[in-house]
Motif scaffolding. Structure first.
Motif, short mmCIF file in Angstrom:
data_model
loop_
_atom_site.label_atom_id
_atom_site.label_comp_id
_atom_site.label_asym_id
_atom_site.label_seq_id
_atom_site.Cartn_x
_atom_site.Cartn_y
_atom_site.Cartn_z
N GLY A 1 0.81 -1.22 0.00
CA GLY A 1 0.00 0.00 0.00
C GLY A 1 0.84 1.26 0.00
N SER A 2 1.82 1.32 0.88
CA SER A 2 2.67 2.52 0.94
C SER A 2 3.52 2.63 -0.32
CB SER A 2 3.56 2.47 2.18
OG SER A 2 4.34 1.28 2.22
N THR A 3 4.01 1.51 -0.82
CA THR A 3 4.81 1.52 -2.05
C THR A 3 3.97 2.04 -3.22
OG1 THR A 3 5.77 -0.54 -1.19
CG2 THR A 3 6.43 0.14 -3.40
N TYR A 4 2.74 1.59 -3.28
CA TYR A 4 1.84 1.98 -4.37
C TYR A 4 1.58 3.49 -4.32
CZ TYR A 4 -2.06 1.35 -7.66
OH TYR A 4 -2.87 1.40 -8.76
N ALA A 5 1.29 4.02 -3.12
CA ALA A 5 0.99 5.45 -2.99
C ALA A 5 2.18 6.30 -3.43
CB ALA A 5 0.60 5.77 -1.56
N LEU A 6 3.37 5.91 -2.98
CA LEU A 6 4.56 6.66 -3.35
C LEU A 6 4.84 6.55 -4.85
CD1 LEU A 6 7.07 8.30 -2.56
CD2 LEU A 6 8.22 6.13 -2.03
N ALA A 7 4.76 5.32 -5.38
CA ALA A 7 5.04 5.10 -6.80
C ALA A 7 4.04 5.84 -7.68
CB ALA A 7 5.02 3.60 -7.11
N LEU A 8 2.78 5.90 -7.25
CA LEU A 8 1.77 6.62 -8.02
C LEU A 8 2.12 8.10 -8.09
CD1 LEU A 8 -0.97 6.55 -9.52
CD2 LEU A 8 -2.06 6.94 -7.29
N GLY B 1 2.30 -8.56 -8.15
CA GLY B 1 1.06 -8.40 -8.91
C GLY B 1 0.39 -7.07 -8.63
N ARG B 2 0.37 -6.66 -7.37
CA ARG B 2 -0.27 -5.39 -7.01
C ARG B 2 0.51 -4.20 -7.55
NH1 ARG B 2 -0.29 -7.89 -1.51
NH2 ARG B 2 -2.30 -8.93 -1.26
N LEU B 3 1.83 -4.32 -7.60
CA LEU B 3 2.68 -3.21 -8.03
C LEU B 3 3.05 -3.29 -9.51
CD1 LEU B 3 3.59 -0.96 -6.02
CD2 LEU B 3 2.86 -3.05 -4.88
N GLU B 4 2.36 -4.14 -10.25
CA GLU B 4 2.71 -4.37 -11.65
C GLU B 4 2.83 -3.09 -12.48
OE1 GLU B 4 2.41 -4.95 -15.82
OE2 GLU B 4 0.78 -4.10 -14.58
N PRO B 5 1.97 -2.07 -12.28
CA PRO B 5 2.10 -0.86 -13.10
C PRO B 5 3.42 -0.12 -12.91
CG PRO B 5 -0.05 -0.95 -12.03
CD PRO B 5 0.79 -2.01 -11.41
N LEU C 1 5.14 9.36 -7.83
CA LEU C 1 6.32 9.50 -8.70
C LEU C 1 5.91 9.46 -10.17
CD1 LEU C 1 8.80 7.15 -6.77
CD2 LEU C 1 8.97 9.65 -6.97
N ARG C 2 4.99 8.55 -10.49
CA ARG C 2 4.56 8.44 -11.89
C ARG C 2 3.91 9.74 -12.37
NH1 ARG C 2 2.32 3.16 -14.50
NH2 ARG C 2 4.56 3.10 -14.86
N GLU C 3 3.23 10.43 -11.49
CA GLU C 3 2.54 11.66 -11.87
C GLU C 3 3.42 12.90 -11.70
OE1 GLU C 3 -1.16 11.83 -9.79
OE2 GLU C 3 -1.86 9.90 -10.57
N SER C 4 4.64 12.70 -11.23
CA SER C 4 5.56 13.82 -11.03
C SER C 4 6.08 14.36 -12.35
CB SER C 4 6.74 13.38 -10.16
OG SER C 4 7.79 14.33 -10.20
N PRO C 5 6.22 15.67 -12.48
CA PRO C 5 6.77 16.24 -13.71
C PRO C 5 8.28 16.12 -13.81
CG PRO C 5 6.22 17.99 -12.17
CD PRO C 5 5.73 16.71 -11.55
N VAL C 6 8.95 15.72 -12.70
CA VAL C 6 10.42 15.68 -12.72
C VAL C 6 10.99 14.28 -12.59
CG1 VAL C 6 10.62 18.03 -11.82
CG2 VAL C 6 10.58 16.10 -10.22
N PHE C 7 10.21 13.32 -12.10
CA PHE C 7 10.73 11.96 -11.95
C PHE C 7 10.80 11.27 -13.30
CE2 PHE C 7 10.02 7.36 -11.27
CZ PHE C 7 11.12 7.08 -10.47
N ASP C 8 11.96 10.71 -13.62
CA ASP C 8 12.18 10.02 -14.89
C ASP C 8 12.15 8.51 -14.65
OD1 ASP C 8 13.05 8.97 -17.31
OD2 ASP C 8 14.61 10.47 -17.61
N GLU C 9 11.12 7.84 -15.14
CA GLU C 9 10.99 6.40 -14.92
C GLU C 9 12.09 5.59 -15.59
OE1 GLU C 9 7.15 4.77 -15.74
OE2 GLU C 9 6.07 6.48 -14.87
N ARG C 10 12.78 6.18 -16.55
CA ARG C 10 13.85 5.45 -17.23
C ARG C 10 15.11 5.36 -16.37
NH1 ARG C 10 14.11 9.25 -22.34
NH2 ARG C 10 14.04 10.67 -20.54
N THR C 11 15.32 6.34 -15.51
CA THR C 11 16.54 6.36 -14.71
C THR C 11 16.28 6.30 -13.20
OG1 THR C 11 16.53 8.78 -14.77
CG2 THR C 11 17.78 7.64 -16.48
N GLY C 12 15.15 6.82 -12.75
CA GLY C 12 14.84 6.80 -11.32
C GLY C 12 14.44 5.41 -10.86
#
Length: 328
Positions: free
Chosen positions: A56-63, A115-119, A65-76
């Protein structure tokens, strides 16, 4: 307002998805994690979650990050550490399994977590097992974010302090999720030792204390924390310094001054001074919040004191000397 404090006014407006995995942390803490990911963290240095549980906490933080304008999923990268199994010493719940119960032949919920964190798997690195084995003693990579929800024992906290606190730099954000837990006083006196070098974000968010490192932390301070090289009296003074900085949590429900006073009792308890531990705890039995939520804590300290008193001549130093003198 502190740098992190600007996130507090946004808490009420956060709407997390209904699909967020089961978590043992409150919705307020999940919202704060989302806001950190969305509005504060960059991912240029390590993002570390110690104690990911069911996700749950991982999902909230990752969500966030995904919506952040500065976080780069390719390198972060978000690094998630946990046993990812139930059993003695893991402090995990069977609710972390998708079915809500542990299968008869498997105590690992790692696949459920994946499975829960698949996205978010493209930027999520999972470290499953004992933290002493899954963390790298030689890694000095700076840590931008450290969520500590794993330090349930002094042994684990030593690993956290040796291998993660030493990598904090000015700008690093730390969340102590168990700050309302009197049985974990290492969280409290270590924070007291760090006070000259950190800025507390504001009131705790339920059980979580958030702070940002604002000055370089001297190596000797980090070493003393790692080696637990403080006397009982020093630890009590460090906790008292934290008591001066925080009162109730953000929702007004948790009174941290008596909680931290109770943590002082556990400092004495773990040092084997059960008389002092009970003398610190007994006046707190009249506190409404502690008597309602920590009755088992009071029982533990009272029984330890009574046992020590029975075995050591009233629990006093004089009584112990008398027993030794007569050979008992």
């Amino acid at each position: 307002m502190t740098n992190l404090g600007r996130l507090y006014p946004l808490l009420d407006d956060v709407q997390l998805p209904d699909t967020i995995p089961y978590s043992q942390v409150s919705s307020w803490e999940l919202r704060f994690l989302y806001l950190l990911g969305r509005h504060h963290l960059t991912g240029r240095d390590r993002l570390v979650e110690l104690g990911s549980g069911g996700g749950g906490s991982t999902y909230a933080l990752a969500l966030g990050l995904r919506e952040s304008p500065v976080f780069d999923e390719r390198t972060g990268r978000l690094h998630a550490y946990d046993f990812f199994r139930v059993g003695k010493g893991t402090f995990a719940s069977e609710k972390f399994f998708t079915s809500g119960a542990k299968p008869e032949d498997d105590n690992s919920f790692l696949n459920d977590f994946r499975g829960r964190l698949e996205p978010f798997l493209p930027f999520l690195e999972i470290h499953a097992g004992d933290l002493w084995q899954t963390s790298d003693a030689h890694d000095t990579t700076p840590v931008e974010f450290l969520h500590i929800d794993i330090a349930k024992t002094a042994r684990v906290f030593r690993c956290v302090s040796e291998r993660f606190l030493t990598r904090l730099r000015p700008g690093s954000v730390v969340l102590h999720q168990d700050f309302a837990g009197p049985r974990l006083p290492w969280l409290h006196h270590s924070t007291g030792a760090l006070l000259p070098y950190i800025e507390i974000a504001g009131p705790p968010i339920r059980s979580t204390l958030a702070f940002e490192v604002v000055r370089p932390i001297p190596g000797d301070v980090l070493e003393r924390i790692s080696r637990d090289a403080y006397t009982v009296d020093e630890k009590l003074e460090l906790i008292a310094a934290v008591q001066e900085r925080i009162d109730r949590d953000h929702t007004g429900g948790i009174p941290f001054k008596p909680v931290l006073e109770f943590a002082k009792a556990y400092v004495a308890h773990y040092a084997g001074d059960h008389r002092r531990a009970w003398s610190l705890a007994k006046p707190l039995t009249g506190d409404e919040y502690l008597s309602r939520t920590r009755a088992d804590h009071f029982d533990q300290l009272r029984k330890a004191y009574e046992r020590d008193r029975a075995e050591n001549g009233g629990g006093s130093r004089l009584g112990r000397l008398v027993k030794r003198a007569v050979g008992r």
